[in-house]
Design a protein around this motif. Structure first.
Motif, PDB file in Angstrom:
ATOM      1  N   TYR A  38      -9.753  -1.727  -5.791  1.00 13.01           N
ATOM      2  CA  TYR A  38      -8.778  -2.681  -5.259  1.00 13.01           C
ATOM      3  C   TYR A  38      -7.755  -1.961  -4.395  1.00 13.01           C
ATOM      4  O   TYR A  38      -7.494  -0.760  -4.591  1.00 13.01           O
ATOM      5  N   SER A  39      -7.154  -2.697  -3.474  1.00 12.47           N
ATOM      6  CA  SER A  39      -5.984  -2.154  -2.789  1.00 12.47           C
ATOM      7  C   SER A  39      -4.815  -2.170  -3.768  1.00 12.47           C
ATOM      8  O   SER A  39      -4.877  -2.846  -4.802  1.00 12.47           O
ATOM      9  N   LYS A  40      -3.765  -1.435  -3.458  1.00 13.66           N
ATOM     10  CA  LYS A  40      -2.615  -1.390  -4.372  1.00 13.66           C
ATOM     11  C   LYS A  40      -2.008  -2.776  -4.571  1.00 13.66           C
ATOM     12  O   LYS A  40      -1.620  -3.143  -5.679  1.00 13.66           O
ATOM     13  N   SER A  41      -1.941  -3.549  -3.489  1.00 13.07           N
ATOM     14  CA  SER A  41      -1.349  -4.891  -3.608  1.00 13.07           C
ATOM     15  C   SER A  41      -2.262  -5.822  -4.399  1.00 13.07           C
ATOM     16  O   SER A  41      -1.789  -6.641  -5.199  1.00 13.07           O
ATOM     17  N   GLN A  42      -3.581  -5.697  -4.205  1.00 17.32           N
ATOM     18  CA  GLN A  42      -4.522  -6.516  -4.972  1.00 17.32           C
ATOM     19  C   GLN A  42      -4.442  -6.195  -6.462  1.00 17.32           C
ATOM     20  O   GLN A  42      -4.438  -7.098  -7.310  1.00 17.32           O
ATOM     21  N   TYR A  53      -1.925  -4.892  -8.073  1.00 16.92           N
ATOM     22  CA  TYR A  53      -0.628  -5.354  -8.585  1.00 16.92           C
ATOM     23  C   TYR A  53      -0.697  -6.830  -8.956  1.00 16.92           C
ATOM     24  O   TYR A  53      -0.298  -7.231 -10.051  1.00 16.92           O
ATOM     25  N   ARG A  54      -1.228  -7.643  -8.042  1.00 18.08           N
ATOM     26  CA  ARG A  54      -1.304  -9.085  -8.288  1.00 18.08           C
ATOM     27  C   ARG A  54      -2.244  -9.395  -9.459  1.00 18.08           C
ATOM     28  O   ARG A  54      -1.938 -10.256 -10.293  1.00 18.08           O
ATOM     29  N   LYS A  87       1.906  -7.263 -16.402  1.00 18.52           N
ATOM     30  CA  LYS A  87       2.542  -5.958 -16.191  1.00 18.52           C
ATOM     31  C   LYS A  87       2.079  -5.374 -14.866  1.00 18.52           C
ATOM     32  O   LYS A  87       0.928  -5.557 -14.466  1.00 18.52           O
ATOM     33  N   SER A  88       2.978  -4.649 -14.214  1.00 22.11           N
ATOM     34  CA  SER A  88       2.592  -3.942 -12.997  1.00 22.11           C
ATOM     35  C   SER A  88       1.759  -2.726 -13.367  1.00 22.11           C
ATOM     36  O   SER A  88       1.822  -2.245 -14.512  1.00 22.11           O
ATOM     37  N   PRO A  89       0.968  -2.183 -12.439  1.00 20.42           N
ATOM     38  CA  PRO A  89       0.169  -0.992 -12.746  1.00 20.42           C
ATOM     39  C   PRO A  89       1.010   0.183 -13.248  1.00 20.42           C
ATOM     40  O   PRO A  89       0.636   0.839 -14.226  1.00 20.42           O
ATOM     41  N   ASN A  90       2.136   0.439 -12.606  1.00 21.92           N
ATOM     42  CA  ASN A  90       2.969   1.575 -13.025  1.00 21.92           C
ATOM     43  C   ASN A  90       3.503   1.391 -14.437  1.00 21.92           C
ATOM     44  O   ASN A  90       3.485   2.325 -15.251  1.00 21.92           O
ATOM     45  N   ASN A  91       3.988   0.196 -14.727  1.00 27.63           N
ATOM     46  CA  ASN A  91       4.511  -0.062 -16.078  1.00 27.63           C
ATOM     47  C   ASN A  91       3.399   0.002 -17.121  1.00 27.63           C
ATOM     48  O   ASN A  91       3.601   0.511 -18.224  1.00 27.63           O
ATOM     49  N   PHE A  92       2.226  -0.502 -16.762  1.00 25.99           N
ATOM     50  CA  PHE A  92       1.109  -0.469 -17.701  1.00 25.99           C
ATOM     51  C   PHE A  92       0.701   0.975 -18.017  1.00 25.99           C
ATOM     52  O   PHE A  92       0.483   1.319 -19.181  1.00 25.99           O
ATOM     53  N   ILE A  93       0.595   1.798 -16.997  1.00 29.04           N
ATOM     54  CA  ILE A  93       0.212   3.202 -17.201  1.00 29.04           C
ATOM     55  C   ILE A  93       1.245   3.905 -18.077  1.00 29.04           C
ATOM     56  O   ILE A  93       0.891   4.637 -19.006  1.00 29.04           O
ATOM     57  N   LYS A  94       2.511   3.671 -17.789  1.00 30.73           N
ATOM     58  CA  LYS A  94       3.570   4.312 -18.579  1.00 30.73           C
ATOM     59  C   LYS A  94       3.526   3.850 -20.032  1.00 30.73           C
ATOM     60  O   LYS A  94       3.596   4.678 -20.957  1.00 30.73           O
TER      61      LYS A  94
END
Length: 363
Positions: free
Chosen positions: A287-291, A293-294, A302-309
């Motif tokens: 996916y693209s980063k925006s895809q 994220y959505r 959750k956003s990707p960054n928050n999920f990873i953290k």
């Protein structure tokens, strides 16, 4: 002697009576191969049959089946009788069927598995005595409700349970009751995943595929009960198309299930790499980063960054429970570049420092 479970994919014209006949033919000659047939399961709807057999090895089972009726199993795995019983409810023929000459057992081995993670989202002001009291109460509540809805606990930890149900309706109602009973108490947050499947697939372990997927759903840490599209369809079919309550439950589509499984597999492989971030995750998932994220916001909130953290911090919590590493070692081993930053993230997320958290759990 080892115990094995085999799987037969049966043609459309084969019925439970045919499978019972084949089972009887096995029993007539099993002694020639050092085998002992314990029981079997037949699922006419899904066209599968499973035999539980004590045998010296897999070849003996294949040779016995081939001699008895020619229907050689498609897959054979080694199992433990106690685990089989906890998943399927029995390791021998039901008493009723024993009284019939042909011994027809039209009993599918299809089960609904539930994985329950019970944890706190926030620990500020919590003391050890309160934590232990909460733990005892949660375990008692889970055990009571699982028994009430005719489930069987397969595996139990302090905060994680694996439960097997014969009935999809019982599994869903148990999940709803757990969500209602545990959730309001002292900030506890049960994360529940439901998935359905059969005991023998292409994996080596019994129900291995189904367990993994139910664990992935539970490990998402969703505010809602997550269930597969198959569990949803079976529930609504059994209950005259009663629609599941979307306020507390989320049924993932087949495409969403595939995304969640791929996401959790990626994280399982890369969470210890401090340089693995949302850019890498989007690339791995295609996916693209925006895809991405959505999609993550839509499915898990959750956003990707928050999920990873949060994924890394939850792994860190598990390591803190074990008390085998220092906090600095845990920080680096869970993908954080700095122990100070790790402590800050832990405090921001859970309201407690890692050192204080460890003291809550380690005597």
């Amino acid at each position: 002697m080892p115990i094995f479970m085999d799987r037969h994919d049966i043609p459309e014209e084969i019925t439970a009576a045919h499978v019972a006949q084949m089972h009887r033919e096995d029993l007539k000659i099993e002694h020639l191969y050092g085998c002992k047939g314990m029981t079997y399961w037949c699922d006419e709807k899904r066209r599968t049959a499973f035999c539980l057999i004590a045998a010296p090895n897999r070849k003996a089972i294949q040779d016995m089946h081939n001699h008895a009726h020619g229907d050689v199993p498609h897959r054979i795995i080694e199992v433990e009788s106690a685990i089989v019983e906890s998943f399927l409810g029995r390791i021998e023929d039901p008493e009723k069927s024993k009284k019939t000459e042909l011994n027809i057992i039209n009993d599918p081995a299809f089960r609904i598995l539930m994985v329950i993670n019970v944890d706190r989202k926030f620990f500020k002001g919590l003391v050890r005595d309160q934590l232990l009291k909460e733990s005892r109460e949660s375990i008692a509540t889970i055990q009571f409700l699982v028994q009430r809805f005719l489930g069987r606990v397969v595996r139990q930890g302090t905060y994680k349970f694996l439960v097997s149900f014969n009935s999809v309706t019982a599994a869903v109602h148990c999940a709803q009751a757990l969500h209602a009973k545990i959730r309001p108490k002292n900030g506890l947050s049960p994360s529940i995943g439901l998935y359905a499947g059969v005991p023998v697939t292409d994996k080596d372990g019994i129900f291995e595929d189904t367990i993994k997927k139910a664990e992935h759903f539970s490990d998402m840490g969703s505010e809602k009960i997550l269930l597969s599209s198959e569990v949803k369809e079976l529930y609504e079919s059994e209950n005259q198309n009663i629609i599941l309550d979307s306020e507390f439950m989320k049924a993932l589509s087949s495409r969403e299930e595939g995304f969640v499984i791929a996401l959790m597999d990626c994280m399982g492989k890369n969470w210890q790499d401090p340089y693995y971030g949302s850019k890498d995750l989007s690339k791995d998932l295609g996916y693209s980063k925006s895809q991405l994220y959505r999609k993550m916001l839509s499915i898990i909130g959750k956003s990707p960054n928050n999920f990873i953290k949060e994924y890394r911090l939850n792994k860190a919590k598990q390591l803190l429970h074990k008390d085998t590493k220092t906090i600095s070692q845990i920080a680096y081993s869970t993908g954080f570049n700095s122990p100070a930053y790790f402590s800050k993230c832990f405090m921001d997320t859970f309201g407690i420092l890692p050192s204080d958290y460890m003291r809550l759990y380690v005597a």
